[in-house]
Each structure stands twice: as C-alpha cells, then as structure tokens.
Design an enzyme around this catalytic site. Structure first.
Site, PDB file in Angstrom:
ATOM      1  CB  SER A 122      26.601 -28.627  -5.806  1.00 42.59           C
ATOM      2  OG  SER A 122      25.380 -29.063  -6.716  1.00 42.59           O
ATOM      3  CE1 TYR A 146      28.819 -25.295  -9.287  1.00 38.71           C
ATOM      4  CE2 TYR A 146      27.127 -27.064  -9.036  1.00 38.71           C
ATOM      5  CZ  TYR A 146      27.793 -25.994  -8.687  1.00 38.71           C
ATOM      6  OH  TYR A 146      27.332 -25.360  -7.611  1.00 38.71           O
ATOM      7  CE  LYS A 150      30.605 -25.790  -6.175  1.00 39.99           C
ATOM      8  NZ  LYS A 150      31.462 -24.976  -5.254  1.00 39.99           N
TER       9      LYS A 150
END
Length: 321
Positions: A122, A146, A150
C-alpha cells in the site's frame, strides 16, 4: 497452471479472478484451476477452467496449509484488514496483516515448491520524514499501523525471495476508486463513496476539503496490473521485489468534476461536505507525490483519466436500476 487468490472474495480479488478467467492463461501456461479463498465464502466466477471457492483465515497457519498446496503455482496474497480497522484494533492488524503474511510465506517455504507470490502492499508505507518525490526506492516511514504492517510484508517478500523460498513481487497499491459495494472501514473509503453513492442516486459525505490531493487507480486497471505483475520475470524485477503500482494524482474537486463530465451535474449535488476529524487525522499523514517508474518501465499502467475510472464503474459495477 494452478492459481490461488487469498482475498478472492474482495473487490480486487473478484476483479482479478474475472480477468484471469477471460485470459485463460498465466505465465505462458493455460490455467487449469483457480481457487478463491477468503474468510467468508467468495462469490464464484465463470471460467473455462475449474474454479473452487473456500474459506481461509490467514491468521491461522492450519487454515493456510489447507489452501496452499504443492501444486499451487501462483499465489495472490490480497487478504488484509484495512487502514482504520488496523489502527483501531492493533492486535487484529498484527495477526492478519503481519502474521497472516508470514503464515503464507512459511507454508510456501515448508513445501519447497517456490511458487510465485504476488503481495499487495500500500501507499500507506510512505510518510513521516520521507522526502518527495516518493517511489520504489523511498525508505518506508509509515505513520499508521496498517502501513507498518504492509512495510514489514514487503521486507518478508524480499527476504523469502532472496532465499529462494518464493518468487515474490510486492505492489504498493494506490487508493482503488471507484470501488463497488458498500463503504468499508478503510480511512480512504470516502474516496469511493462520494462518487459511488451519488452515481447510485444516494447521498454521500465528504470529510475533507475539495483541494485534498490523493493517488488513485481504478479497480479494472489494478486487476490488469496484478495479472501483468505475476508474469514479470524475476531478473527484470531485480533485487528489490517491492515496487509502486502506477496511479495518478487528483484532487477531490477534480474527481467530482470527472463524474460531472461523464454523467452531468445531478450526482454531485448529493455530496454533503462534513469534516470528520478522525478520518482527517489518518489521511493527513498520507502522501501523494508518488512515482511508479519501475512498474511503468515493466509495462504496468495507470488510468488515462479519472473520467475512465467513472466509466469503468458504470460499465462494470453500477447496480441495475
């Protein structure tokens, strides 16, 4: 050629499955079987080859072992919990986004079959003190859990590939819009809902100002790029298996103008502007001066215009009246 899509019930997973069904082959070989796996039963996809659907919880190594088998040639690892959810529930984010990725890679290592693994990362890996412009060789400095999870996944893909356990490649996805379905818990969810809901005749709330800039890609182009990404030669990818997937930068005002250019002025009247500090706190740390030089050189593409993103939604996903 046997393909496994983990996260096969999601928007991108379903788009990818449809692209592969239409293509019928991957990496120069006909597809004989495709397995769609997710935490809930994925919708089936029509294809000229066998398509199986099953449940898989990547946080559970035993569940992963049921779907990653010796005859699996290509694995698409799309499953994750999204940004705001991972920020709210740190443990769930770690179990699914980090240890789930580890479980898939460890299963591949234990089998010794070196499958191709396509991992979706991402643009949330960028942030903090990283200097513009951002791209393939920017040192990740994520400012969300997050994004951190990632970024760790990218490092694992690199190391497991270096060791010869998998033939990995990781693509940092732009925000995918216009996504079909209902809003999810991603902080970026409004970037689809402010278009999707008005296109469907429903009101939507925009929590940021019209000059907010972001990096976008349509679901259709994302799926096309994931097909191309699996077919890339490892030598062409090089030692860094992580790269930015192409996208383009537009402001909120520009994406709304694109919708108006395609369908007229009425849908935009259904957008209500209402600040949401909890969303702004997350998205204000996101970056948009992003370049995808490596992927573009390897043949992956961005949308030509945001009008195309709107048209793709109308052609592919808008519910029938």
């Amino acid at each position: 050629m046997n393909i496994l899509i983990i996260g096969g019930g999601g928007v991108v997973g379903q788009k990818l499955a449809a692209q592969l069904a239409a293509k019928g082959s991957l990496r120069g070989a006909p597809i004989s079987r495709m397995v769609l796996a997710d935490v809930v039963d994925p919708a089936p996809v029509n294809a000229p080859f066998t398509v199986q659907t099953t449940r898989c919880d990547i946080a559970d190594a035993a569940s992963v072992a049921q779907v990653v088998t010796k005859d699996t040639d290509v694995i698409y690892l799309l499953a994750a919990i999204v940004s705001a959810h991972a920020e709210e529930d740190f443990d769930a984010g770690m179990q699914i986004n980090l240890f789930g990725t580890y479980n898939v890679l460890e299963r591949c290592r234990s089998l010794g079959t070196k499958p191709v693994v396509v991992f979706t990362s991402s643009i949330a890996v960028y942030g903090g003190e990283a200097q513009n412009p951002l791209g393939d060789h920017t040192y990740p400095n994520p400012q969300t859990s997050y994004g951190g999870q990632k970024a760790i996944g990218e490092i694992l893909i690199n190391d497991y590939s270096r060791k010869g356990f998998v033939d990995g490649r990781a693509f940092r996805l732009p925000t995918i819009s216009v996504r079909p379905g209902k809003p999810n818990r991603a902080a970026s969810s409004f970037m689809s809902s402010i278009l999707r809901e008005p296109l469907n005749g429903q009101e939507a709330v925009c929590p940021v100002d019209g000059d907010f800039l972001h990096y976008y890609l349509s679901p259709r182009k994302c799926a096309e790029n994931l097909v191309k990404g699996a077919e890339l030669d490892a030598i062409a990818i090089g030692e860094n298996r992580a790269m930015q997937m192409p996208g383009k930068v537009w402001s909120i005002d520009q994406v709304i103008a694109a919708m108006t250019a395609v369908v007229g002025p009425e849908p935009a009247k259904l957008i209500r502007w209402e600040a949401q500090p909890e969303v702004q706190a997350i998205v204000s740390g996101w970056r948009w001066d992003i370049h995808a030089d490596k992927a573009e050189a390897l043949g992956l593409e961005a949308d030509a215009s945001f009008e195309d993103n709107i048209r793709y939604y109308l052609e592919d996903d808008k519910p029938a009246a």
